[in-house]
Enzyme design. Sequence first.
Site, PDB file in Angstrom:
ATOM      1  N   PRO A   1       0.857  -1.198   0.000  1.00 13.93           N
ATOM      2  CA  PRO A   1       0.000   0.000   0.000  1.00 13.93           C
ATOM      3  C   PRO A   1       0.887   1.239   0.000  1.00 13.93           C
ATOM      4  CG  PRO A   1       0.072  -1.000   2.196  1.00 13.93           C
ATOM      5  CD  PRO A   1       0.874  -1.889   1.300  1.00 13.93           C
TER       6      PRO A   1
ATOM      7  N   GLN B   1      -6.482  -1.434   2.331  1.00 19.64           N
ATOM      8  CA  GLN B   1      -5.861  -1.132   3.624  1.00 19.64           C
ATOM      9  C   GLN B   1      -6.536   0.060   4.282  1.00 19.64           C
ATOM     10  OE1 GLN B   1      -2.049   0.821   4.611  1.00 19.64           O
ATOM     11  NE2 GLN B   1      -1.411  -1.178   5.405  1.00 19.64           N
TER      12      GLN B   1
ATOM     13  N   CYS C   1       2.262   2.493   9.928  1.00 18.44           N
ATOM     14  CA  CYS C   1       2.635   3.810   9.394  1.00 18.44           C
ATOM     15  C   CYS C   1       3.267   4.652  10.500  1.00 18.44           C
ATOM     16  CB  CYS C   1       1.408   4.529   8.846  1.00 18.44           C
ATOM     17  SG  CYS C   1       1.802   6.184   8.245  1.00 18.44           S
TER      18      CYS C   1
END
Length: 315
Positions: free
Chosen positions: A31, A85, A114
């Site tokens: 992603p 995602q 992240c």
Amino acid sequence: MIGDIVETKKCQLKDPMDLFNSGQVVKICAPMVRYSKLAFRTLVRKYSCDLCYTPMIVAADFVRSAKARDSEFTTNKGDHPLIVQFAAKEAQVLCDAARIVCPFADGIDINCGCPQRWAMAEGYGACLINKPELVRDMVRHVRNQINNPRFSVSIKIRIHEDLKRTIDLCQKAEATGVSWITVHGRSVEERHQPVHYDAIKIIKQSMSIPIVANGDIKTLKDAENVHHLTGADGIMVARGLLANPAMFAGYEETPLKCIQDWVDIALEHGTPFTCFHHHLMYMMERITSKQEKKVFNILSSTSAVLDYLNEHYGV
């Protein structure tokens, strides 16, 4: 979005778990914000990519706003297997988002990796690796409320300094029914430091579900090496595929045929110029001189880019 999606509904969705059970290493497109959209997924699928993720989508915005749904999520009947995602911090919101995409995708992934400051400040991304109960709750909610047993629920994580905590998180997620776990082999603080493939190997040895290795994989040879080092069931690549979308097919650098394919696909999908141009900059990074880059990178229209490619590469 809807026109594409109606078409998708008719097709037989492929099951990502079949890939993991095939005995082959699963080749995965990561992603990537702005980049792993439908046109690029279409391109990498032509070059031996087995499984693609959408860019990260904030679940709360997606549930709340039709505009966000239309701009963030586009697919078509060839875009499978596909994982959507989500960034989420509330189990029911994630579940509502999963319910929206369930007819058109093959699974969802919870972003627990992240490291960007804004994501962490909002309670998304890598801060979730310190909240194993919340991750477990989110997985459980989706498992209980989506009545398609073939719909996968995965998580993508970073590692803790103390690996025991990561293994605990993974085992709790596995016990709740997570399909597989992608491990980016760096801690939240680490950016360009070497990837801890040894940590991924230990996690793999501690689990009975598939583990995907992620981090600093630039070539097919790298992917093979990381598979041997870690025993991972899948290899996820981000920047390596941006630089060479044909990487999984064994090309050392982007072949001209791949550049031609990108031009055709991007134009067919109506890809915005900035995205179209940026992808080409990445793809041509290794095959152009400094001087050529200077000229190519400041082109400001699709027609200028097409003229340049035709004149210099016959594309």
